[in-house]
Write a protein that holds these residues in place. Structure first.
Motif, mmCIF file in Angstrom:
data_model
loop_
_atom_site.group_PDB
_atom_site.id
_atom_site.type_symbol
_atom_site.label_atom_id
_atom_site.label_comp_id
_atom_site.label_asym_id
_atom_site.label_seq_id
_atom_site.Cartn_x
_atom_site.Cartn_y
_atom_site.Cartn_z
ATOM 1 N N ALA A 42 35.866 93.228 -15.569
ATOM 2 C CA ALA A 42 35.307 93.475 -13.965
ATOM 3 C C ALA A 42 34.511 91.769 -13.353
ATOM 4 O O ALA A 42 34.523 91.683 -12.128
ATOM 5 C CB ALA A 42 34.978 94.654 -14.147
ATOM 6 N N GLY A 43 33.910 91.633 -14.010
ATOM 7 C CA GLY A 43 33.200 90.234 -13.619
ATOM 8 C C GLY A 43 32.040 90.937 -13.231
ATOM 9 O O GLY A 43 30.960 90.581 -11.850
ATOM 10 N N LEU A 44 31.524 91.833 -13.202
ATOM 11 C CA LEU A 44 30.368 92.988 -13.657
ATOM 12 C C LEU A 44 29.430 92.996 -14.189
ATOM 13 O O LEU A 44 29.098 92.559 -15.622
ATOM 14 C CB LEU A 44 30.609 94.547 -12.812
ATOM 15 C CG LEU A 44 31.001 94.525 -11.682
ATOM 16 C CD1 LEU A 44 32.266 95.929 -12.059
ATOM 17 C CD2 LEU A 44 30.113 94.102 -10.888
ATOM 18 N N ALA A 45 27.795 92.816 -14.319
ATOM 19 C CA ALA A 45 26.582 93.121 -15.616
ATOM 20 C C ALA A 45 25.724 94.438 -15.340
ATOM 21 O O ALA A 45 26.895 95.534 -14.020
ATOM 22 C CB ALA A 45 25.498 92.554 -14.369
ATOM 23 N N LEU A 46 25.587 94.772 -16.256
ATOM 24 C CA LEU A 46 25.309 96.203 -16.866
ATOM 25 C C LEU A 46 24.381 96.711 -15.266
ATOM 26 O O LEU A 46 23.495 98.633 -14.740
ATOM 27 C CB LEU A 46 23.903 96.598 -18.188
ATOM 28 C CG LEU A 46 24.646 96.084 -19.427
ATOM 29 C CD1 LEU A 46 23.452 96.858 -19.996
ATOM 30 C CD2 LEU A 46 25.155 97.930 -18.841
ATOM 31 N N SER A 47 23.189 95.500 -14.593
ATOM 32 C CA SER A 47 22.449 96.142 -13.468
ATOM 33 C C SER A 47 23.311 96.361 -12.031
ATOM 34 O O SER A 47 23.216 96.823 -11.497
ATOM 35 C CB SER A 47 21.889 94.743 -12.740
ATOM 36 O OG SER A 47 22.432 94.049 -13.260
ATOM 37 N N ASP A 48 24.545 96.103 -12.126
ATOM 38 C CA ASP A 48 25.439 97.022 -11.494
ATOM 39 C C ASP A 48 26.106 99.101 -11.793
ATOM 40 O O ASP A 48 26.828 99.140 -10.577
ATOM 41 C CB ASP A 48 26.982 96.373 -11.530
ATOM 42 C CG ASP A 48 25.947 94.433 -10.756
ATOM 43 O OD1 ASP A 48 26.005 94.557 -9.636
ATOM 44 O OD2 ASP A 48 27.073 93.801 -11.832
ATOM 45 N N VAL A 49 25.670 98.947 -12.768
ATOM 46 C CA VAL A 49 26.172 99.668 -13.118
ATOM 47 C C VAL A 49 25.400 101.405 -12.485
ATOM 48 O O VAL A 49 24.399 101.451 -12.700
ATOM 49 C CB VAL A 49 26.415 100.315 -14.556
ATOM 50 C CG1 VAL A 49 26.527 101.992 -15.405
ATOM 51 C CG2 VAL A 49 26.973 99.163 -14.621
ATOM 52 N N ASP A 50 25.981 102.482 -12.114
ATOM 53 C CA ASP A 50 25.122 103.896 -11.414
ATOM 54 C C ASP A 50 25.889 104.694 -11.764
ATOM 55 O O ASP A 50 25.823 105.546 -10.926
ATOM 56 C CB ASP A 50 24.500 103.471 -10.082
ATOM 57 C CG ASP A 50 25.755 103.274 -8.955
ATOM 58 O OD1 ASP A 50 27.092 103.835 -9.573
ATOM 59 O OD2 ASP A 50 26.072 103.275 -7.498
ATOM 60 N N GLY A 51 26.056 105.243 -12.648
ATOM 61 C CA GLY A 51 27.735 106.288 -13.072
ATOM 62 C C GLY A 51 28.369 105.478 -14.812
ATOM 63 O O GLY A 51 28.216 104.572 -14.735
ATOM 64 N N VAL A 52 27.819 106.478 -15.221
ATOM 65 C CA VAL A 52 28.195 106.926 -16.750
ATOM 66 C C VAL A 52 29.579 107.465 -17.090
ATOM 67 O O VAL A 52 28.761 108.882 -17.299
ATOM 68 C CB VAL A 52 27.138 105.974 -18.142
ATOM 69 C CG1 VAL A 52 27.433 106.480 -19.640
ATOM 70 C CG2 VAL A 52 26.056 105.576 -17.534
ATOM 71 N N SER A 53 30.289 107.439 -17.716
ATOM 72 C CA SER A 53 31.327 108.740 -18.073
ATOM 73 C C SER A 53 31.076 108.620 -19.148
ATOM 74 O O SER A 53 31.862 107.814 -20.097
ATOM 75 C CB SER A 53 31.924 108.936 -17.208
ATOM 76 O OG SER A 53 32.968 109.802 -17.983
ATOM 77 N N ALA A 54 30.921 109.756 -20.686
ATOM 78 C CA ALA A 54 31.302 109.156 -22.006
ATOM 79 C C ALA A 54 31.152 110.312 -22.291
ATOM 80 O O ALA A 54 30.145 110.886 -24.023
ATOM 81 C CB ALA A 54 30.198 108.452 -22.340
ATOM 82 N N MET A 55 31.502 111.841 -21.733
ATOM 83 C CA MET A 55 31.571 113.047 -22.424
ATOM 84 C C MET A 55 29.598 113.205 -23.045
ATOM 85 O O MET A 55 29.383 113.467 -21.751
ATOM 86 C CB MET A 55 32.262 112.907 -23.875
ATOM 87 C CG MET A 55 33.615 112.683 -23.670
ATOM 88 S SD MET A 55 35.033 113.549 -25.404
ATOM 89 C CE MET A 55 34.725 114.987 -25.063
ATOM 90 N N ALA A 56 29.700 114.057 -24.167
ATOM 91 C CA ALA A 56 28.178 114.104 -24.093
ATOM 92 C C ALA A 56 27.224 113.361 -24.394
ATOM 93 O O ALA A 56 26.399 113.672 -24.563
ATOM 94 C CB ALA A 56 28.486 115.054 -25.467
ATOM 95 N N ASP A 57 28.154 111.972 -25.311
ATOM 96 C CA ASP A 57 27.044 110.856 -24.632
ATOM 97 C C ASP A 57 26.694 109.932 -23.193
ATOM 98 O O ASP A 57 25.471 109.254 -23.141
ATOM 99 C CB ASP A 57 27.738 109.522 -25.316
ATOM 100 C CG ASP A 57 27.738 110.012 -27.155
ATOM 101 O OD1 ASP A 57 26.789 110.630 -27.994
ATOM 102 O OD2 ASP A 57 28.995 109.674 -27.744
ATOM 103 N N SER A 58 27.099 110.450 -22.122
ATOM 104 C CA SER A 58 27.066 110.197 -20.845
ATOM 105 C C SER A 58 25.371 109.949 -20.718
ATOM 106 O O SER A 58 24.802 109.254 -20.380
ATOM 107 C CB SER A 58 27.305 110.595 -19.868
ATOM 108 O OG SER A 58 28.941 110.779 -20.300
#
Lengths: 387, 139
Positions: A42-58
């Motif tokens: 995507a051309g993004l970095a971890l510092s851009d992320v403000d949501g995680v979807s990983a079932m029980a691992d979220s």
């Protein structure tokens, strides 16, 4: 039509290496690789992320990736993308990373994979496992509508031939397959023979969901989430997987799981069945393709068998299905990675990234996850533009 | 195919029954095939549940099925789920005459005998341990 800037898009995708066994990996190591790969795409970095979807691992990933405070998703399959899309459209998050991976949990080859084995007291004593659950759906359809063993073979040969030509598929170069090769493979849970069934493998994948506005300045052209829906009838593998299982509303039975979901998705998208260029259908077993074509109204009830007989579902046909080789030939890791990978393949097709298996001029993809043997089906419609 | 479908003989996986489901397995031990009927709306609930799946009332009453029905769907399994099972076996859904469906195995038949709507009846068989399972045979 002028679209809202907050419309959800898929801005990046990534598949890690897939293999029957990845000795050096764990589920966690694959998740990390997949997340970084999708963000890089995507051309993004971890510092851009403000949501995680990983079932029980979220929740643990939010901690381990250091991206809190963040929105967390809990859904899986097509519903996972629908949930993340809703989250960014509502403004609960700007950039959601969706991830799933599996390695190291299927080592006892004397038994079927652990996630296929039910523990329920009304199921387990009967020797049930996923292939048997889906076989009960298929057999009922064959008895009621006259669907044939050869029609199942036609589906499996088509999908396995896609995988044969996919450089990323675990079973690349294993073909080509003729329908007779499928029928000649050893019986597993009749009507299913070995080559009607998904493989088991290891691997991970991830995707990035954000808004059209945010994606406008990113590395890749965004793929739009046009519509989605999910149909559930109850928990998988705890109740008889009956084609005729129905709830109290006047609504389709379990045999047509995904019809309501597809109707909703097409209505949201404002497009018709004929607008779909590629169908990335979930293929745990060959029959499921025939069922989904009927459930999603690509052909009338009972006519899915004849529908797949004349090459329509092949890459060059009017309804190309499961173009990476799917669960049968590309990869089938764990419960959720292989579902996410149907959607990721839809994204690859709409971005023109499908290499030798590219469907020319693919603008709209329909992706599905689940099946009637598991009492649920999810649907998502993707487009390279808004209609 | 001349293979006969038979009951399993060794111990098969079986979860510990709960308070709600124990009467069903106690019935099997006595050779009775039980289901729950709602005292209020008369609807049948199976597999067992705390609440009637029709009207959601509690206070369901256990009733014995006549144990007769028809074959709804089946699969002859050749690759067993675990080594505890001897293949081939025919996992099946039967529709009981009382109107509900259950999972079972069809035995005392050849795979080629099986077809939709085949009349079947319950036949309790002891497998490994003390477990008695409600298999079905052609009626």
């Amino acid at each position: 039509m002028r679209a809202s800037n907050r419309r959800a898009v898929i801005a990046g995708v990534h598949n890690t290496r897939q293999a029957r066994r990845l000795e050096e990996e764990t589920s966690r190591s694959l998740m990390v690789k997949a997340v970084l790969g999708a963000l890089d795409d995507a051309g993004l970095a971890l510092s851009d992320v403000d949501g995680v979807s990983a079932m029980a691992d979220s929740t643990s990933l939010i901690y381990d990736l250091g991206v809190g405070p963040a929105w967390q998703g809990q859904d899986f399959g097509a519903g996972m993308f629908a949930e993340a899309a809703a989250a960014v459209e509502k403004g609960y998050a700007e950039v959601v990373v969706l991830v799933a991976a599996q390695a190291g949990s299927y080592t006892d080859r004397a038994a079927t994979a652990p996630w296929t084995r039910p523990e329920n007291e009304f199921v387990a004593p009967w020797g049930m496992f996923t292939a048997a659950e889906f076989a009960l759906i298929a057999r009922r359809h064959m008895e009621v509508f006259g669907t044939t063993r050869e029609q199942l073979s036609r589906v499996a040969a088509t999908i396995r031939n896609n995988g044969d030509r996919n450089p990323e598929a675990i079973y690349r170069g294993r073909g080509p397959f003729k329908p007779a090769d499928i029928t000649a493979s050893r019986p597993i849970a009749e009507p299913f023979h070995l080559l009607d069934c998904a493989m088991t493998s290891e691997g991970g994948c991830a995707a990035v969901v954000t808004t059209a506005e945010r994606a406008g300045s990113l590395r890749r052209d965004p793929v739009h989430v046009l519509g989605a829906g999910v149909d559930f009838f109850g928990p998988s593998y705890q109740f008889p997987p009956s084609f005729d299982l129905r709830g109290r509303r006047d609504a389709p039975s379990n045999g047509w799981a995904g019809r309501r979901a597809a109707d909703l998705a097409f209505r949201q998208a404002g497009i018709e069945r004929d607008d779909v260029d590629v169908l990335e259908l979930y293929d745990p077993f060959s029959f499921e393709i025939i069922r989904q074509l009927e459930a999603m109204r690509f052909c009338p009830e009972g006519e899915g068998g004849p529908f797949v007989e004349d090459g329509r579902i092949e890459l060059t046909g009017s309804h190309p299905v499961t173009t990476d080789g799917g669960l049968m030939s590309f990869s089938h890791a764990g419960a959720n990675p292989q579902m996410m990978q149907r959607v990721i393949r839809g994204v690859q097709q709409l971005r023109g990234d499908a290499g030798p298996l590219q469907v020319p001029g693919a603008h709209v993809a329909l992706c599905t996850t689940g099946g009637a043997g598991a009492l649920f089906t999810g649907v998502i419609l993707l487009g390279d533009d808004l209609p | 195919m001349t293979t006969r479908l038979r009951a399993q003989t060794r111990e098969v996986p079986h979860a510990v029954p709960s308070e709600v489901t124990a009467p069903f397995w106690d019935g099997c031990a006595r050779g009775e095939l039980l289901f729950q009927r709602c005292a209020r709306c008369r609807a049948i609930t199976f597999p067992p549940s705390e609440h009637c799946r029709g009207c959601l009332a509690r206070g369901q009453v256990w009733e014995a099925s006549a144990g007769r029905g028809t074959l709804y769907s089946w699969t002859v399994v050749h690759r067993p789920v675990t080594p505890a099972f001897d293949p081939p076996y025919a996992a099946a859904i039967v529709t009981l005459d009382e109107g509900y469906q259950m999972l079972t195995n069809i035995i005392d038949a050849a795979p080629d005998d099986l077809r939709a709507d085949l009349p079947v009846r319950v036949s309790f068989r002891r497998v490994g341990g003390d477990l008695r399972l409600p298999y079905f045979v052609p009626a």
